[in-house]
Design an enzyme around this catalytic site. Structure first.
Site, PDB file in Angstrom:
ATOM      1  N   SER A  50      -6.021  60.725 -58.816  1.00  0.00           N
ATOM      2  CA  SER A  50      -6.718  60.602 -57.530  1.00  0.00           C
ATOM      3  C   SER A  50      -7.527  61.858 -57.204  1.00  0.00           C
ATOM      4  O   SER A  50      -8.100  61.950 -56.114  1.00  0.00           O
ATOM      5  CB  SER A  50      -5.702  60.340 -56.421  1.00  0.00           C
ATOM      6  OG  SER A  50      -4.637  61.272 -56.502  1.00  0.00           O
ATOM      7  N   THR A 171      -5.313  62.558 -51.884  1.00  0.00           N
ATOM      8  CA  THR A 171      -6.193  63.701 -51.989  1.00  0.00           C
ATOM      9  C   THR A 171      -5.365  64.966 -51.925  1.00  0.00           C
ATOM     10  O   THR A 171      -4.344  64.975 -51.240  1.00  0.00           O
ATOM     11  CB  THR A 171      -7.143  63.655 -50.780  1.00  0.00           C
ATOM     12  OG1 THR A 171      -7.975  62.515 -50.949  1.00  0.00           O
ATOM     13  CG2 THR A 171      -7.973  64.901 -50.633  1.00  0.00           C
ATOM     14  N   THR A 189     -10.939  65.244 -54.089  1.00  0.00           N
ATOM     15  CA  THR A 189     -10.450  63.878 -54.287  1.00  0.00           C
ATOM     16  C   THR A 189     -11.402  63.071 -55.162  1.00  0.00           C
ATOM     17  O   THR A 189     -12.595  63.389 -55.258  1.00  0.00           O
ATOM     18  CB  THR A 189     -10.342  63.172 -52.913  1.00  0.00           C
ATOM     19  OG1 THR A 189      -9.652  61.936 -53.064  1.00  0.00           O
ATOM     20  CG2 THR A 189     -11.701  62.901 -52.287  1.00  0.00           C
ATOM     21  N   ARG A 199     -19.870  55.368 -51.889  1.00  0.00           N
ATOM     22  CA  ARG A 199     -19.026  55.593 -50.712  1.00  0.00           C
ATOM     23  C   ARG A 199     -18.511  57.039 -50.668  1.00  0.00           C
ATOM     24  O   ARG A 199     -18.023  57.567 -51.665  1.00  0.00           O
ATOM     25  CB  ARG A 199     -17.850  54.618 -50.748  1.00  0.00           C
ATOM     26  CG  ARG A 199     -16.846  54.762 -49.603  1.00  0.00           C
ATOM     27  CD  ARG A 199     -15.673  55.623 -50.011  1.00  0.00           C
ATOM     28  NE  ARG A 199     -14.613  55.619 -48.985  1.00  0.00           N
ATOM     29  CZ  ARG A 199     -13.596  56.470 -48.995  1.00  0.00           C
ATOM     30  NH1 ARG A 199     -13.484  57.370 -49.957  1.00  0.00           N
ATOM     31  NH2 ARG A 199     -12.680  56.417 -48.061  1.00  0.00           N
ATOM     32  N   VAL A 200     -18.614  57.656 -49.527  1.00  0.00           N
ATOM     33  CA  VAL A 200     -18.050  58.996 -49.336  1.00  0.00           C
ATOM     34  C   VAL A 200     -17.024  58.913 -48.219  1.00  0.00           C
ATOM     35  O   VAL A 200     -17.290  58.329 -47.164  1.00  0.00           O
ATOM     36  CB  VAL A 200     -19.148  60.019 -48.964  1.00  0.00           C
ATOM     37  CG1 VAL A 200     -18.536  61.391 -48.708  1.00  0.00           C
ATOM     38  CG2 VAL A 200     -20.195  60.092 -50.074  1.00  0.00           C
ATOM     39  N   GLY A 201     -15.872  59.483 -48.456  1.00  0.00           N
ATOM     40  CA  GLY A 201     -14.810  59.441 -47.441  1.00  0.00           C
ATOM     41  C   GLY A 201     -14.793  60.695 -46.592  1.00  0.00           C
ATOM     42  O   GLY A 201     -15.794  61.412 -46.455  1.00  0.00           O
ATOM     43  N   ASP A 202     -13.647  60.960 -46.035  1.00  0.00           N
ATOM     44  CA  ASP A 202     -13.473  62.093 -45.120  1.00  0.00           C
ATOM     45  C   ASP A 202     -13.371  63.436 -45.844  1.00  0.00           C
ATOM     46  O   ASP A 202     -13.690  64.483 -45.269  1.00  0.00           O
ATOM     47  CB  ASP A 202     -12.191  61.889 -44.306  1.00  0.00           C
ATOM     48  CG  ASP A 202     -10.960  61.777 -45.211  1.00  0.00           C
ATOM     49  OD1 ASP A 202     -11.052  61.103 -46.264  1.00  0.00           O
ATOM     50  OD2 ASP A 202      -9.924  62.369 -44.883  1.00  0.00           O
ATOM     51  N   THR A 222      -5.272  63.798 -45.756  1.00  0.00           N
ATOM     52  CA  THR A 222      -5.272  62.849 -46.864  1.00  0.00           C
ATOM     53  C   THR A 222      -4.984  61.482 -46.283  1.00  0.00           C
ATOM     54  O   THR A 222      -4.289  61.367 -45.275  1.00  0.00           O
ATOM     55  CB  THR A 222      -4.224  63.233 -47.930  1.00  0.00           C
ATOM     56  OG1 THR A 222      -4.151  62.202 -48.922  1.00  0.00           O
ATOM     57  CG2 THR A 222      -2.838  63.423 -47.347  1.00  0.00           C
ATOM     58  N   GLY A 223      -5.532  60.458 -46.903  1.00  0.00           N
ATOM     59  CA  GLY A 223      -5.272  59.112 -46.404  1.00  0.00           C
ATOM     60  C   GLY A 223      -6.542  58.287 -46.345  1.00  0.00           C
ATOM     61  O   GLY A 223      -7.507  58.563 -47.062  1.00  0.00           O
TER      62      GLY A 223
HETATM   63  C1  SD4 Z   1     -10.722  59.179 -49.096  1.00  0.00           C
HETATM   64  N1  SD4 Z   1      -9.131  60.518 -47.930  1.00  0.00           N
HETATM   65  O1  SD4 Z   1     -11.630  59.265 -49.912  1.00  0.00           O
HETATM   66  C2  SD4 Z   1      -9.532  60.086 -49.241  1.00  0.00           C
HETATM   67  C3  SD4 Z   1      -8.469  59.403 -50.008  1.00  0.00           C
HETATM   68  C4  SD4 Z   1      -7.098  59.923 -49.798  1.00  0.00           C
HETATM   69  O2  SD4 Z   1      -4.861  59.565 -49.826  1.00  0.00           O
HETATM   70  O3  SD4 Z   1      -6.869  60.964 -49.308  1.00  0.00           O
HETATM   71  N2  SD4 Z   1      -6.106  59.165 -50.090  1.00  0.00           N
HETATM   72  O4  SD4 Z   1     -10.712  58.363 -48.188  1.00  0.00           O
END
Ligand code: SD4
Length: 335
Positions: A50, A171, A189, A199-202, A222-223
Site C-alpha cells: 500500500s 498509508t 501511499t 485519482r488523488v487522495g488525502d 490514514t484511511g
Molecule cells: C488514500 N488515505 O489514498 C489513502 C489510503 C489510506 O489506509 O490511507 N488507506 O485515500
C-alpha cells in the site's frame, strides 16, 4: 537542554520506519531527514503493498504513488501525486519543496521532474501486486466498484482472501520531533487499490494527509481519503492542539467532526485514523474503527522516543486501542 526525540508512524509497518527515523534523530539529523529516511524504508519494502514499490495499482493496473512532506522549522512543504515510475515519492516531494518555488507536482510532469532530478525509473508492480490486480480484474465489471471498503455484509464479489485483504490500502503517516525541538511530518501511499486512474487522495494534500506547525505539533492520517480530505483532518488536529486539547483528544474530536460532516454509509463503516505529536513530545492517536474492515488488521501505530544516551534503551512500542464513532469512544486503551 536538548529535547528528547520522538518518532511516530501509522500501522504495524510503521515499526521499521520508526527505527530508521530514530537512528537519524540519534545521529543528530533533523526531523525532516528522519521523516524521509523512515518513509523510504516502507516505500522500499515490496511486502507492504500500500506504499511505494509493490503498491497495489489503479483499476488499469498502473501503480500511482502519492506523497508529501512538511518541515516544521521552515513551514515549507512539497508533494507529488500520481508518480508511476519512482518508488520513493516522499523523496521526490522533498525535492519539489527544496528546489522549486511550488508545493505540488502531479502525474506525468511530476514523473519527468523526478527523472530530471536523478530518481531512477522503476517498475513499481511486484509479482504479488500484479497477481492481486489480475485476480481483482477477473471479478470486476467496472472501475467504479474499486473501493477497499468491504463490510462483512456487503458481500464482496470475490473471496476476501483474493480481493479484499487487509492490505488493500494503508498509508504510512509519520511525525518526528528532533533534538532541536523541530517537528516534521510525512505521508506516503499507493492510495486506494483499484482506484480510478488519476485519482488523488488525502495523503499528499497539505492539511489533509499531514500538517505541522512547529510551534504546536504535527499530525498525519490514514484511511478513506475521499472522505477524510473533505474535513482537512490533519490541519484540524493541529488547530485543536493549539486550542489546548491533548494530541489524543484532538484526534478523537477531529474524527467525530469528520463523522458528523460525512456520516458513515448505511453499513456504518469507513476507516479513518490519525496520529499526532505535540511540540512537547506528547503523542496521541485515534481511529474510526478498530481495524479497517479486516479482523486481522487492528488499528495500530508505532512510537519510539528517547535520547539513546545514559544507557536508556529505546525501542518501538506498538499501540492499539482507541477508536470512536460520532457519539462514543469505543475504547480508551491509551499509551
Ligand atoms: C488514500 N488515505 O489514498 C489513502 C489510503 C489510506 O489506509 O490511507 N488507506 O485515500
Amino acid at each position: 537542554m536538548a529535547v528528547e526525540p520522538v518518532f511516530i508512524a501509522t500501522w504495524r509497518f510503521g515499526v521499521p520506519a520508526c527505527l530508521a527515523g530514530w537512528q537519524k534523530l540519534m545521529a543528530g539529523c533533523s526531523a525532516l531527514d528522519a521523516i524521509e529516511a523512515g518513509a523510504n524504508v516502507t516505500e522500499d519494502d515490496t511486502s507492504v503493498n500500500s506504499v511505494g514499490n509493490g503498491g497495489l495499482p489503479n483499476s488499469e493496473g498502473e501503480v500511482e504513488l502519492d506523497a508529501a512532506i512538511m518541515d516544521g522549522s521552515t513551514h515549507a512543504a512539497g508533494a507529488v501525486a500520481g508518480l508511476t515510475r519512482t518508488g520513493r515519492p516522499i523523496s521526490v516531494a522533498r525535492r519539489v519543496m527544496e528546489v522549486t518555488p511550488h508545493v505540488m507536482l502531479v502525474g506525468g510532469k511530476a514523473q519527468e521532474f523526478a527523472r530530471a532530478q536523478g530518481f531512477p525509473d522503476a517498475d513499481l508492480m511486484s509479482d504479488e501486486s500484479r497477481r492481486r490486480w489480475e485476480a481483482w480484474q477477473k471479478e470486476q465489471s467496472s472501475a467504479a466498484v474499486a473501493h477497499f471498503d468491504k463490510t462483512p455484509d456487503a458481500a464482496p464479489a470475490m473471496s476476501p482472501d483474493e480481493v479484499s485483504t487487509p492490505d488493500d490500502h494503508d498509508t504510512i503517516g509519520l511525525c518526528a520531533l528532533d533534538a532541536n525541538g523541530d517537528l516534521a511530518v510525512g505521508c506516503t501511499t499507493s492510495g486506494m487499490a483499484w482506484k480510478l486512474p488519476g485519482r488523488v487522495g488525502d495523503s499528499p494534500i497539505i492539511g489533509s494527509g499531514l500538517y505541522v506547525d512547529n510551534a504546536i505539533g504535527a499530525a498525519a492520517g490514514t484511511g478513506y481519503g475521499d472522505e477524510m480530505m473533505k474535513a482537512c483532518v490533519s490541519y484540524r488536529v493541529v488547530m485543536l492542539m493549539e486550542r489546548g486539547l491533548s494530541p489524543e483528544e484532538a484526534c478523537i474530536e477531529t474524527l467525530r467532526y469528520l463523522l458528523r460532516k460525512r456520516p458513515s454509509d448505511q453499513h456504518g463503516y469507513y476507516g479513518a485514523a490519525l496520529i499526532a505529536l505535540r511540540k512537547d513530545g506528547v503523542v496521541g492517536a485515534a481511529a474510526t474503527l478498530s481495524g479497517f474492515g479486516a479482523p486481522d488488521r487492528l488499528w495500530q501505530w508505532a512510537v519510539i522516543r528517547g535520547t539513546g544516551i545514559e544507557g536508556q534503551p529505546a525501542s518501538v512500542v506498538l499501540h492499539e486501542g482507541i477508536y470512536v464513532t460520532s457519539d462514543k469512544i469505543i475504547s480508551t486503551l491509551t499509551p
